[in-house]
Write a protein that holds these residues in place. Structure first.
Motif, mmCIF file in Angstrom:
data_model
loop_
_atom_site.group_PDB
_atom_site.id
_atom_site.type_symbol
_atom_site.label_atom_id
_atom_site.label_comp_id
_atom_site.label_asym_id
_atom_site.label_seq_id
_atom_site.Cartn_x
_atom_site.Cartn_y
_atom_site.Cartn_z
ATOM 1 N N ALA A 12 -13.517 -11.396 2.910
ATOM 2 C CA ALA A 12 -12.672 -10.999 4.090
ATOM 3 C C ALA A 12 -12.355 -12.411 4.962
ATOM 4 O O ALA A 12 -13.076 -13.367 4.522
ATOM 5 C CB ALA A 12 -13.450 -9.769 4.910
ATOM 6 N N ASP A 33 -7.568 -11.624 11.962
ATOM 7 C CA ASP A 33 -6.721 -12.299 10.826
ATOM 8 C C ASP A 33 -5.736 -13.196 11.184
ATOM 9 O O ASP A 33 -4.858 -13.068 11.592
ATOM 10 C CB ASP A 33 -6.302 -10.892 10.043
ATOM 11 N N GLN A 35 -4.407 -14.935 8.882
ATOM 12 C CA GLN A 35 -3.552 -15.059 7.535
ATOM 13 C C GLN A 35 -4.418 -16.078 6.625
ATOM 14 O O GLN A 35 -3.562 -16.454 5.706
ATOM 15 C CB GLN A 35 -2.190 -15.100 7.708
ATOM 16 N N ARG A 53 -1.250 -12.515 -0.915
ATOM 17 C CA ARG A 53 -2.546 -12.311 -0.655
ATOM 18 C C ARG A 53 -3.471 -11.391 -1.278
ATOM 19 O O ARG A 53 -4.488 -11.561 -1.528
ATOM 20 C CB ARG A 53 -2.721 -12.346 0.884
ATOM 21 N N LEU A 54 -3.029 -10.203 -1.357
ATOM 22 C CA LEU A 54 -3.656 -9.014 -2.019
ATOM 23 C C LEU A 54 -4.176 -9.441 -3.366
ATOM 24 O O LEU A 54 -5.328 -9.297 -3.868
ATOM 25 C CB LEU A 54 -2.911 -7.740 -2.198
ATOM 26 N N SER A 78 -6.479 0.714 -4.771
ATOM 27 C CA SER A 78 -5.882 0.198 -3.501
ATOM 28 C C SER A 78 -5.314 1.312 -2.914
ATOM 29 O O SER A 78 -4.459 1.756 -3.695
ATOM 30 C CB SER A 78 -5.136 -0.958 -3.422
ATOM 31 N N GLU A 160 -7.925 -4.063 -0.048
ATOM 32 C CA GLU A 160 -6.654 -3.682 0.960
ATOM 33 C C GLU A 160 -6.243 -4.829 1.890
ATOM 34 O O GLU A 160 -6.944 -5.719 2.230
ATOM 35 C CB GLU A 160 -7.575 -2.432 1.790
ATOM 36 N N GLU A 161 -5.053 -4.836 2.028
ATOM 37 C CA GLU A 161 -4.235 -5.797 2.746
ATOM 38 C C GLU A 161 -4.086 -5.242 4.082
ATOM 39 O O GLU A 161 -3.951 -4.007 4.181
ATOM 40 C CB GLU A 161 -2.965 -6.221 2.256
ATOM 41 N N ALA A 162 -4.082 -6.260 5.181
ATOM 42 C CA ALA A 162 -3.776 -5.651 6.453
ATOM 43 C C ALA A 162 -2.311 -5.223 6.658
ATOM 44 O O ALA A 162 -1.589 -5.654 5.868
ATOM 45 C CB ALA A 162 -4.059 -6.949 7.344
ATOM 46 N N VAL A 174 -7.743 0.239 7.694
ATOM 47 C CA VAL A 174 -7.993 -1.062 7.288
ATOM 48 C C VAL A 174 -8.236 -2.046 8.197
ATOM 49 O O VAL A 174 -7.126 -2.573 8.952
ATOM 50 C CB VAL A 174 -6.660 -1.628 6.449
ATOM 51 N N PRO A 177 -8.382 -7.289 6.191
ATOM 52 C CA PRO A 177 -8.210 -7.270 4.782
ATOM 53 C C PRO A 177 -9.624 -7.554 4.154
ATOM 54 O O PRO A 177 -10.356 -8.081 4.501
ATOM 55 C CB PRO A 177 -7.375 -8.652 4.534
ATOM 56 N N TYR A 178 -9.830 -6.873 3.059
ATOM 57 C CA TYR A 178 -11.014 -6.984 2.266
ATOM 58 C C TYR A 178 -11.076 -6.955 0.808
ATOM 59 O O TYR A 178 -9.920 -6.203 0.291
ATOM 60 C CB TYR A 178 -12.063 -6.222 2.829
#
Length: 237
Positions: A12, A33, A35, A53-54, A78, A160-162, A174, A177-178
């Motif tokens: 994360a 976050d 980015q 990014r994911l 996801s 999971e993406e923001a 969420v 992101p993690y």
């Protein structure tokens, strides 16, 4: 279900090492976050540029584990997937802009496991799941089936993406992101049980709660989603 978690890695923003996650588990908090991008320097630059990014999150947590193993099945879960790519495509449509075939092909839910298969040269069985709040458990069911069919190990990744700002009022599960990767093998270290039951919504997504057990903070976890109660029990001393 009975299984062994042989290895795990998580990422994360600002959290990467096991010590980082142990500290977070002792005092959980929302993370800013900025980015931040996970390190995927093990890939050539041309290949890195195509990864969202994911996708980078998945590669960052899963690649070092996969490097220690022969080819193995992958289960990716996801709930929201590539929402930033999807929003960009919808925005282009709204402005009557031509759509990028590349962006479209990379926005579908199984695109990431396709990239994984190509870049690793691995043709093992791979599955992409879009589940709800118990996506981790649904992925565990898939992985357990593969183990039951004789796979010596299965790599499970949930990420999971923001949410983009436009979606933020509608995506509230969420906090940041993690990504979490688990190398699962046959064994009795862990037991996962399902029974009917309802309970309060938890503060954190369950993959983040599972990290508390992986970091030695808890031995039993309960996760409620709709009318399902999942109980995780660590049997190993």
């Amino acid at each position: 279900m009975h299984f062994k978690i042989d290895q795990w890695r998580a990422w994360a923003p600002g959290l990467d090492s096991t010590d980082d996650w142990r500290a977070w588990c002792r005092a959980p908090m929302r993370l800013p976050d900025a980015q931040q991008q996970p390190d995927v320097g093990f890939l050539p630059a041309l290949q890195r540029r195509r990864l969202s990014r994911l996708a980078r999150m998945l590669f960052h947590v899963a690649w070092p584990i996969a490097e220690t193993q022969p080819a193995l099945p992958l289960v990716f879960a996801s709930r929201h997937g590539e929402t930033p790519r999807t929003l960009a495509l919808l925005t282009d449509l709204a402005h009557d802009e031509p759509l990028s075939p590349t962006q479209f092909s990379l926005s579908v839910h199984n695109a990431i496991i396709g990239q994984w298969s190509i870049l690793r040269g691995d043709s093992s069985e791979m599955t992409a799941l879009a589940a709800e709040g118990d996506g981790l458990e649904q992925a565990m069911l898939e992985a357990s089936t593969l183990l039951g069919e004789g796979a010596p190990a299965v790599l499970l990744v949930i990420a999971e993406e923001a949410a983009p700002a436009l979606y933020a009022p509608y995506i509230d599960d969420v906090p940041f992101p993690y990504a979490l990767a688990l190398l699962l093998k046959p064994g009795d270290d862990w037991q996962l049980q399902l029974r009917p039951g309802q309970g309060p919504r938890e503060q954190w997504p369950h993959p983040l709660n599972l990290l508390r057990a992986l970091c030695g903070e808890q031995r039993c976890l309960e996760h409620h989603w709709k009318n399902r109660q999942w109980t995780w029990s660590l049997n190993k001393a």
